[in-house]
Write a protein that holds these residues in place. Structure first.
Motif, PDB file in Angstrom:
ATOM      1  N   ALA A  63       0.783  -1.257   0.075  1.00  0.00           N
ATOM      2  CA  ALA A  63       0.005  -0.040  -0.112  1.00  0.00           C
ATOM      3  C   ALA A  63       0.903   1.157   0.072  1.00  0.00           C
ATOM      4  CB  ALA A  63      -0.782  -0.135   1.153  1.00  0.00           C
ATOM      5  N   PRO A  64       1.858   1.498   0.799  1.00  0.00           N
ATOM      6  CA  PRO A  64       2.769   2.660   0.664  1.00  0.00           C
ATOM      7  C   PRO A  64       3.403   3.048  -0.520  1.00  0.00           C
ATOM      8  CG  PRO A  64       3.118   1.485   2.781  1.00  0.00           C
ATOM      9  CD  PRO A  64       2.297   0.439   1.731  1.00  0.00           C
ATOM     10  N   PHE A  65       3.763   1.758  -1.455  1.00  0.00           N
ATOM     11  CA  PHE A  65       4.771   1.987  -2.395  1.00  0.00           C
ATOM     12  C   PHE A  65       4.279   3.286  -3.442  1.00  0.00           C
ATOM     13  CE2 PHE A  65       6.291  -1.878  -0.643  1.00  0.00           C
ATOM     14  CZ  PHE A  65       7.452  -2.218  -1.271  1.00  0.00           C
ATOM     15  N   PRO A  66       2.936   3.271  -4.059  1.00  0.00           N
ATOM     16  CA  PRO A  66       2.721   4.338  -4.952  1.00  0.00           C
ATOM     17  C   PRO A  66       3.070   5.811  -4.294  1.00  0.00           C
ATOM     18  CG  PRO A  66       0.911   2.877  -4.925  1.00  0.00           C
ATOM     19  CD  PRO A  66       2.095   2.388  -3.642  1.00  0.00           C
ATOM     20  N   GLY A  67       2.863   6.001  -3.431  1.00  0.00           N
ATOM     21  CA  GLY A  67       2.933   7.415  -2.652  1.00  0.00           C
ATOM     22  C   GLY A  67       4.405   7.742  -2.416  1.00  0.00           C
ATOM     23  N   LEU A  68       5.306   6.731  -2.416  1.00  0.00           N
ATOM     24  CA  LEU A  68       6.799   6.890  -2.258  1.00  0.00           C
ATOM     25  C   LEU A  68       7.461   6.997  -3.518  1.00  0.00           C
ATOM     26  CD1 LEU A  68       7.248   4.236   0.657  1.00  0.00           C
ATOM     27  CD2 LEU A  68       7.129   6.686   0.930  1.00  0.00           C
ATOM     28  N   LEU A  69       7.013   6.777  -4.767  1.00  0.00           N
ATOM     29  CA  LEU A  69       7.594   7.120  -5.882  1.00  0.00           C
ATOM     30  C   LEU A  69       7.712   8.272  -6.291  1.00  0.00           C
ATOM     31  CD1 LEU A  69       6.150   3.958  -7.764  1.00  0.00           C
ATOM     32  CD2 LEU A  69       8.444   4.113  -6.847  1.00  0.00           C
ATOM     33  N   GLY A  70       8.747   8.684  -7.039  1.00  0.00           N
ATOM     34  CA  GLY A  70       8.899  10.196  -7.660  1.00  0.00           C
ATOM     35  C   GLY A  70       8.093  10.471  -8.835  1.00  0.00           C
ATOM     36  N   GLU A  71       7.831  11.663  -9.185  1.00  0.00           N
ATOM     37  CA  GLU A  71       7.107  12.042 -10.219  1.00  0.00           C
ATOM     38  C   GLU A  71       8.065  12.011 -11.388  1.00  0.00           C
ATOM     39  OE1 GLU A  71       3.966  12.438 -10.708  1.00  0.00           O
ATOM     40  OE2 GLU A  71       3.242  12.055  -8.674  1.00  0.00           O
ATOM     41  N   GLY A  72       7.561  11.505 -12.669  1.00  0.00           N
ATOM     42  CA  GLY A  72       8.342  11.621 -13.957  1.00  0.00           C
ATOM     43  C   GLY A  72       9.709  10.942 -13.887  1.00  0.00           C
ATOM     44  N   ASP A  73       9.928   9.944 -13.237  1.00  0.00           N
ATOM     45  CA  ASP A  73      11.279   9.417 -13.092  1.00  0.00           C
ATOM     46  C   ASP A  73      11.509   8.201 -14.065  1.00  0.00           C
ATOM     47  OD1 ASP A  73       9.741   7.540 -11.814  1.00  0.00           O
ATOM     48  OD2 ASP A  73      10.704   7.808  -9.815  1.00  0.00           O
ATOM     49  N   GLY A  74      10.433   7.853 -14.915  1.00  0.00           N
ATOM     50  CA  GLY A  74      10.513   6.922 -15.818  1.00  0.00           C
ATOM     51  C   GLY A  74      10.229   5.582 -15.528  1.00  0.00           C
ATOM     52  N   ILE A  75       9.842   5.358 -14.082  1.00  0.00           N
ATOM     53  CA  ILE A  75       9.541   4.050 -13.429  1.00  0.00           C
ATOM     54  C   ILE A  75       8.333   3.783 -13.733  1.00  0.00           C
ATOM     55  CG2 ILE A  75       9.648   3.019 -11.311  1.00  0.00           C
ATOM     56  CD1 ILE A  75      11.788   4.655 -10.219  1.00  0.00           C
ATOM     57  N   ARG A  76       8.184   2.274 -14.011  1.00  0.00           N
ATOM     58  CA  ARG A  76       6.783   1.779 -14.469  1.00  0.00           C
ATOM     59  C   ARG A  76       6.833   0.626 -13.361  1.00  0.00           C
ATOM     60  NH1 ARG A  76       1.695   1.377 -14.364  1.00  0.00           N
ATOM     61  NH2 ARG A  76       0.516   0.453 -15.980  1.00  0.00           N
ATOM     62  N   LEU A  77       6.325   0.747 -12.113  1.00  0.00           N
ATOM     63  CA  LEU A  77       6.366  -0.363 -11.333  1.00  0.00           C
ATOM     64  C   LEU A  77       5.148  -1.474 -11.157  1.00  0.00           C
ATOM     65  CD1 LEU A  77       8.189  -1.280  -8.953  1.00  0.00           C
ATOM     66  CD2 LEU A  77       6.679   0.100  -7.407  1.00  0.00           C
ATOM     67  N   GLY A  78       5.495  -2.834 -11.022  1.00  0.00           N
ATOM     68  CA  GLY A  78       4.453  -3.626 -11.021  1.00  0.00           C
ATOM     69  C   GLY A  78       4.673  -4.441  -9.890  1.00  0.00           C
ATOM     70  N   TYR A  79       3.721  -5.294  -9.203  1.00  0.00           N
ATOM     71  CA  TYR A  79       3.576  -5.809  -8.035  1.00  0.00           C
ATOM     72  C   TYR A  79       3.017  -7.213  -7.962  1.00  0.00           C
ATOM     73  CZ  TYR A  79       3.212  -1.040  -6.617  1.00  0.00           C
ATOM     74  OH  TYR A  79       3.636   0.367  -6.378  1.00  0.00           O
ATOM     75  N   ALA A  80       3.741  -8.065  -7.761  1.00  0.00           N
ATOM     76  CA  ALA A  80       3.282  -9.671  -7.930  1.00  0.00           C
ATOM     77  C   ALA A  80       3.347 -10.325  -6.420  1.00  0.00           C
ATOM     78  CB  ALA A  80       4.203 -10.621  -8.550  1.00  0.00           C
ATOM     79  N   GLY A  81       2.301 -11.025  -6.095  1.00  0.00           N
ATOM     80  CA  GLY A  81       2.324 -12.001  -4.876  1.00  0.00           C
ATOM     81  C   GLY A  81       2.608 -13.262  -5.020  1.00  0.00           C
ATOM     82  N   VAL A  82       3.341 -14.174  -4.302  1.00  0.00           N
ATOM     83  CA  VAL A  82       3.519 -15.296  -4.441  1.00  0.00           C
ATOM     84  C   VAL A  82       2.645 -15.945  -3.500  1.00  0.00           C
ATOM     85  CG1 VAL A  82       5.286 -17.409  -4.123  1.00  0.00           C
ATOM     86  CG2 VAL A  82       5.872 -14.962  -4.975  1.00  0.00           C
ATOM     87  N   MET A  83       1.750 -16.915  -3.907  1.00  0.00           N
ATOM     88  CA  MET A  83       0.735 -17.761  -3.011  1.00  0.00           C
ATOM     89  C   MET A  83       1.386 -19.206  -3.032  1.00  0.00           C
ATOM     90  SD  MET A  83      -1.550 -15.521  -2.169  1.00  0.00           S
ATOM     91  CE  MET A  83      -0.474 -14.060  -2.492  1.00  0.00           C
ATOM     92  N   TRP A  84       1.593 -19.671  -1.918  1.00  0.00           N
ATOM     93  CA  TRP A  84       1.854 -21.090  -1.665  1.00  0.00           C
ATOM     94  C   TRP A  84       1.431 -21.663  -0.526  1.00  0.00           C
ATOM     95  CZ3 TRP A  84       5.777 -22.439   2.337  1.00  0.00           C
ATOM     96  CH2 TRP A  84       6.244 -21.439   3.230  1.00  0.00           C
TER      97      TRP A  84
END
Length: 431
Positions: A63-84
């Protein structure tokens, strides 16, 4: 996934043998390429009772990750959860999560949620679970009942005959199976009862020798035997499941930087995934949150046996950036119970294992016996330039501090500071 706090989010599902849900894996690889994901953060949960709780943990951690990313830095962040398939006893409190409604009081018998979890992760052993629950409820006197209980507890977590799975998979070369799984069961019930009393589970001070405390120790032996099985399973899922799956993602978009994060046995899972990466595939960073495996797993040489080393030492090179271990002194599960359950003989260390460097977990004291391993406090790690590579131990006791017995703060990982640490270590965002 609907209801998640972050986008885009995917889930990777694995069974106990590490076999992946190929449909989900292929979809992840395809969409990472289509969306031009620059950085993919992959989170593996530790012990959970069901997929809904595991997904909820992913949601809260991310949840906190989007608010911590900078603006216009070219980062396109994706998220994955491992279910086991893993489990915990449902009476264990997890900070920020309500205790299961069916859970009883800690130290009692087996509540309905825990019985269901045991029957789910150990299929075909419902009668064993029922007998264990009855013994814990009745708490009969005499050593014969405790002997029966320990035989059943060990049998529940044993490797199924004909499965081809290793009976024991140590984190350091040459380690023998824990004595807890084979030595005098009643004696281990006494040791666990004493440890629980000292940790606040059964009141202040050491266990006074009463029968109720002895059955509390028996219940802890069952918990530890169960977690031992989950620890073994985490390594299998990591090496034979997640590692190859990440290779599929890397092949679909070679430019995507993969960042692995694992909590508890999920830390062991992502660490063992390094050895399952195909070819020259690497990950950009790896962060262990209260890792529930040996602090010598990455060691070149063991201090007490210099001819041997950690089984993951060769895999450190599969991380192109930092390999980070977060640890907290408030983690009772790893600081008190893990060393006691892990040692190969009852006389190997002090009674409670509190000062036992040989059998410690990296989630309590960080990475050990790795030359050049940086040791940082959380505040400094988030303020000063972070190491660009190598092993790094970060003391996160300032935030990972809440939780009741017997696990203590082991599951207190949903903090903005830890999200910032993952982003900082992975060079995804400036501290």
């Amino acid at each position: 996934m609907t209801g998640m706090s972050v986008r885009p989010y995917w889930e990777l599902g694995f069974d106990a043998d590490g076999d992946v849900d190929t449909r989900r894996c292929d979809r992840l690889a395809e969409e990472v390429a289509q969306l031009g994901i620059t950085d993919l953060v992959v989170f593996a949960h530790g012990w959970n009772n069901d997929r809904a709780m595991a997904t909820g943990l992913c949601d809260r951690f991310f949840a906190p990750f989007p608010g911590l990313l900078g603006e216009g830095d070219g980062i396109r962040l994706g998220y994955a959860g491992v279910m086991w398939p893993s489990m915990r006893f449902t009476d264990e409190a997890v900070p920020a999560f309500p205790r299961a409604s069916a859970a009883g009081e800690p130290g009692a018998g087996l509540d309905a949620g825990t019985r269901t979890a045991l029957e789910t992760v150990f299929p075909g052993r419902g009668q064993m679970v029922a007998r264990l629950a009855r013994l814990l409820e009745e708490r009969p006197g005499g050593a014969s009942a405790l002997d029966e209980f320990t035989v059943l507890a060990r049998g529940l977590a044993r490797v199924p005959e004909g499965s081809g799975a290793a009976v024991y998979t140590p984190d350091v070369e040459g380690d023998e199976p824990p004595a807890m799984l084979g030595e005098d069961g009643v004696a281990y019930c006494e040791l666990f009862a004493t440890a629980l009393a000292g940790a606040g589970e059964c009141g202040p001070g050491l266990w006074d020798g009463g029968p109720d405390g002895l059955w509390d120790g028996a219940r802890e032996l069952l918990r530890q035997a169960t977690y031992y099985a989950m620890k073994r399973r985490a390594g299998v899922v990591g090496r034979h499941g997640l590692g190859p799956a990440l290779g599929t993602v890397a092949a679909a978009r070679p430019g995507t930087r993969i960042h692995l994060v694992g909590h508890s046995f999920g830390g062991r899972l992502v660490a063992y995934a390094l050895g399952g990466l195909p070819g020259r595939t690497t990950v950009a960073s790896l962060t262990l949150l209260q890792g529930a495996f040996s602090h010598y797993a990455f060691a070149d040489r063991l201090p007490h046996a210099t001819a041997r080393g950690g089984v993951l030492r060769a895999d450190r090179g599969r991380v192109s950036g930092p390999l980070v271990s977060c640890h907290s002194r408030h983690d009772t599960a790893l600081g008190v119970l893990y060393p006691l359950a892990s040692r190969a003989a009852r006389d190997d260390a002090s009674l409670l294992g509190l000062d036992d460097a040989r059998w410690g977990a990296m989630g309590h004291g960080g990475i050990r016996a790795v030359d050049g391993c940086a040791r940082l406090e959380l505040a400094g790690a988030l303020k000063e330039p972070f190491p660009e590579g190598g092993c790094v131990s970060v003391d996160v006791s300032s935030v990972v501090r809440h939780g009741g017995p017997p696990a203590g703060a082991h599951s207190d990982i949903c903090h903005e500071e830890l999200a910032r640490l993952v982003l900082t270590a992975g060079r995804i965002a400036a501290p």
